[in-house]
Every structure is written in structure tokens, then in C-alpha cells.
Design an enzyme around this catalytic site. Structure first.
Site: not given
Ligand code: LLP
Length: 415
Positions: A275-277, A313, A343
Site C-alpha cells: 500500500p502507498g496512498r 493530480r 502557463c
Molecule cells: N505496487 C505497485 C506495483 C504499484 O505500481 C503501485 C502504484 C503501488 C503498489 C501502490 O499503489 P497505491 O496503494 O498507492 O494505490 N500517480 C497516481 C497513482 C499511480 C500509482 C502507481 N502505482 C495518482 O496520483 O493517483
């Protein structure tokens, strides 16, 4: 957003008044809550207590050393996608044996760096990558631990730019090729198969596609094992969606973890998550200040000092972030398009927002802790903002604002 509250009209994060942070560190400025980050990480770890697991925070969401350092101290693992992220995790005190390396385009140099560090596993995304990794490991006289990222061909039902699990995507090994790819991995002498992984997209608010992907991955794991290639861990990826607007409901971390644990019960696999977000998204805000109100009979613009350079975003994904004033002085409310100074017509942070603001007022763009600063740029020669971590009653600058001079320090004119 749980990390912030309004007290007597003023916006606070933990024990710090955000207007004070804006005054002290300037705007635009990212601010993160230590408590919110730790609470979200623990929500995963606590829900998985009793199951052999590793929460590997997806570093790409927010890679500030202070964020990584907090998580390293909690014992987190890390999901990285570049040599740069590897270096950051190590600099922040992350344990190499808790690092997994994802991404479709790993270079030989990145593979060497990760093998020297002794990471836990490479999440391999193609057959040619298996061959390259085998060659790099052979040259170093080591065996590389690998998991194959399979593409389960499941629709995550999220924005197409952040959906990764459909067969048209560049990510992962197609479901129908996965068994052959595992046989190749098992034949290559300098690889050691350890797991299977998938990640179908980001900001997923519905559990059904995640469950469907898990089901398909477990079926494959059984088929791989039936061919005499044992799988030790199953990595279910990340992608859990958070709440950006009031009418949304975040994907419940506890419910998702419970569903995975229930499905894995009695199986031989340990569990990895990426998890990231869900860990940092709601823990951060972007502070900005109103420069001008530009009023027209058709449109009313609030021109602020943050832009798509700091938070891309909305421009890139039409993402919606709540925008609120830092204080609540007595002002007339009106509808504004909140835009930056860059711009580009797409330099919009929010349209049709009802706000009571005047030039000089501070505002906060909420839920900006994930994919905010990490996706910022210097477009229009704008120095990247400062980053601040709030910890109880203190606010600590964890990255200095860039200076204009640093923007072109590596450049030169012709003789
Ligand atoms: N694992 C892999 C292989 C991934 O590609 C990603 C995110 C994650 C984990 C983590 O995903 P999360 O839990 O954060 O959803 N820039 C975009 C999101 C791109 C996500 C890319 N991969 C945004 O601002 O919504």
C-alpha cells in the site's frame, strides 16, 4: 481527513495551527502528520497480526526521508521501483531484507545495486527481465530471489491512467504466459523463485476487483506449485482507495486485510502487501496562499501560489482535492475556479469551489500526502516547495524549499 480539525475557525494538524506553518515556512508547502502516517500503517499491521506478513510501503507515493524513517522505525517493508528509491530507503534506515523491487524497466545497474544491498525479492514483470536478472546475478556470483508479477486481467474500475491489471496494460506477465514464465525462472540457475504478485491499479474503492484478482493469483500459485515450483509468498499489491471527498467511502483497510487473511487461511503462503496512498494520502496537505481574485462575469478565478507544478493530480487525472481556507475570517462566500500561476489551461486545482477568501488568505489543499510532492516538477522554473512534518505540537522542516539558483546550478551557457 482525520489528521486535521478546525478549532475556533482555524485549521489545525495535530497540535499545530496550519496558518502558523504557512507563515513560518512559506507557501506553497507540503505538511504531513506523523500520527496519521503511523496510524494508517498500524491499521494494516494490526489487522494482519497472527498472519505471517510484511507491509511493504510503496515508496513512490511519498519518498521523503522523514516519512520513510518513521515507517522504518515501525518495522515496515518497502516496495521500490528504482535505484533512487532503494538509496532513499537505505538512507532512511530501512532494512534491505524487507525491500521488494517492482517496476517494468529495471536497469542492470539497478539490479546490481539491489543484489548488493541484499533485498528480499525482485518483482519481475517479463521474461527478458528474468534473463537479464539471471545474467546479472551470475556475474555477481549470487542467486536472485524472484516473484513474478502476473497480470490477472481484472478491471479495477478506477481512472484508466491508474489502472494496471487489464491485459492491454504494460504491467505484469499476461495470465496465459505465467506458467511458462515460472518454468523459465525455475530453469535459470541464478534465480530462486520465492513468490507471486499482482497489482491491478490505484485508488480502488470497491473490494470486488481486488478479491477477484487475489482469486486468480491463488489459482495460478497452485498451478505453479503443481509443476514442482514452490511459492513461499503471495503479494497482493496495493491500490486501496482513500476518501478525497465527503461523499466517498474509503476502502476499509481492516475489511480488506480480513478478507485476504480469510482467503489465505490454511494455505502455505506468507503475505506481502504494497500500500502507498492508503498510508500517506490523507496524512498530508498542500498549503498555498491566494494571490489574486480575478473576477469576470463568466468565471471567477482564485489565483493561488500553488500550481500543477506542485500538485499535478487534478490536471493529469481530473482528480478532486478538497480546498479549504486556513482561517475563517468574515468574508463573502463565492464560487471560484482555483488555479495556479503556470502557463497552461490545465493548471487548475479545483473548479467551482465555494470559498470565503480574499487575496493574502491561506488555503489548504487536502489529501495531498500521496503522489503530491513526488510528482512535482520545476515547470515554469518554479522551485519545489518545502516539506514539513508535524509531530504533536512541533512542526519540523523535513525538506528545504528549493532555491532559484539550484534550479540551473547544473546548466551552463556555450563559450
Ligand atoms: N505496487 C505497485 C506495483 C504499484 O505500481 C503501485 C502504484 C503501488 C503498489 C501502490 O499503489 P497505491 O496503494 O498507492 O494505490 N500517480 C497516481 C497513482 C499511480 C500509482 C502507481 N502505482 C495518482 O496520483 O493517483
Amino acid at each position: 481527513m482525520s489528521a486535521i480539525r478546525r478549532i475556533d475557525g482555524e485549521l489545525w494538524m495535530e497540535g499545530v495551527r496550519l496558518a502558523e506553518v504557512a507563515a513560518r515556512f512559506g507557501t506553497p508547502c507540503y505538511v504531513y502528520s506523523r500520527a496519521a502516517i503511523e496510524t494508517a500503517w498500524r491499521a494494516f499491521d494490526d489487522a494482519l497480526a497472527g498472519t505471517d506478513h510484511l507491509v511493504c510501503y510503496a515508496v513512490k507515493a511519498n519518498s521523503n526521508l522523514a516519512v520513510l524513517g518513521l515507517l522504518a522505525r515501525l518495522g515496515s517493508g518497502f516496495d521500490i521501483v528504482s535505484g533512487g528509491e532503494l538509496a532513499r530507503v537505505l538512507a532512511a534506515g530501512g532494512r534491505p531484507d524487507r525491500i521488494i523491487f517492482s517496476g517494468v524497466g529495471k536497469s542492470e545497474e539497478e539490479m546490481r545495486a539491489a543484489l548488493s544491498a541484499g533485498i528480499r525479492c525482485f518483482n519481475v514483470e517479463s521474461e527478458p527481465e528474468l534473463e537479464r536478472l539471471d545474467a546479472v546475478a551470475r556475474a555477481m556470483g549470487v542467486r536472485a530471489p524472484v516473484s513474478l508479477r502476473v497480470n490477472p486481467d481484472v478491471d479495477a474500475r478506477t481512472h484508466p491512467y491508474i489502472s494496471t491489471g487489464l491485459k492491454g496494460n504494460k504491467f505484469g506477465i499476461a495470465h496465459h504466459r505465467a506458467l511458462a514464465a515460472y518454468e523459465l525462472a525455475a530453469r535459470l540457475p541464478n534465480l530462486r523463485v520465492t513468490g507471486i504478485d499482482c497489482h491491478i491499479g490505484s485508488q480502488i474503492l470497491d473490494m470486488a476487483p481486488l478479491e477477484e484478482a487475489l482469486e486468480r493469483v491463488l489459482e495460478l500459485a497452485a498451478a505453479v506449485a503443481a509443476r514442482g515450483i514452490p511459492i513461499a509468498h503471495v503479494d497482493v499489491g496495493g491500490g486501496l482507495g482513500i476518501r478525497y471527498r465527503e461523499e466517498e467511502t474509503a476502502l476499509d483497510i481492516g475489511r480488506w486485510c480480513a478478507a485476504v487473511v480469510a482467503r489465505l487461511a490454511g494455505s502455505p503462503y506468507s503475505l506481502v502487501l504494497e500500500p502507498g496512498r492508503a498510508i500517506v494520502g490523507n496524512a498530508g496537505v498542500l498549503l498555498s496562499r491566494v494571490e489574486y481574485l480575478k473576477l469576470d462575469k463568466d468565471r471567477r478565478f482564485a489565483i493561488v501560489d500553488a500550481s500543477m507544478s506542485e500538485l499535478i493530480r487534478p490536471a493529469l487525472y481530473e482528480a478532486w482535492h478538497e480546498i479549504v481556507p486556513l482561517a475563517a475570517p468574515d468574508r463573502p462566500e463565492a464560487l471560484y475556479d482555483v488555479v495556479g500561476p503556470v502557463c497552461e489551461s490545465s493548471d487548475v486545482l479545483g473548479t467551482d469551489r465555494r470559498l470565503a477568501i480574499a487575496p493574502g488568505d491561506g488555503i489548504a489543499i487536502l489529501s495531498a500526502g500521496a503522489y503530491g510532492m513526488v510528482m512535482s516538477s520545476n515547470y515554469n522554473s518554479r522551485p519545489r516547495p518545502a516539506e514539513v512534518m508535524v509531530d504533536g505540537a512541533r512542526a519540523v522542516q523535513v525538506r528545504a524549499r528549493e532555491t532559484t539558483g539550484s534550479l540551473f546550478a547544473g546548466e551552463s551557457t556555450l563559450d
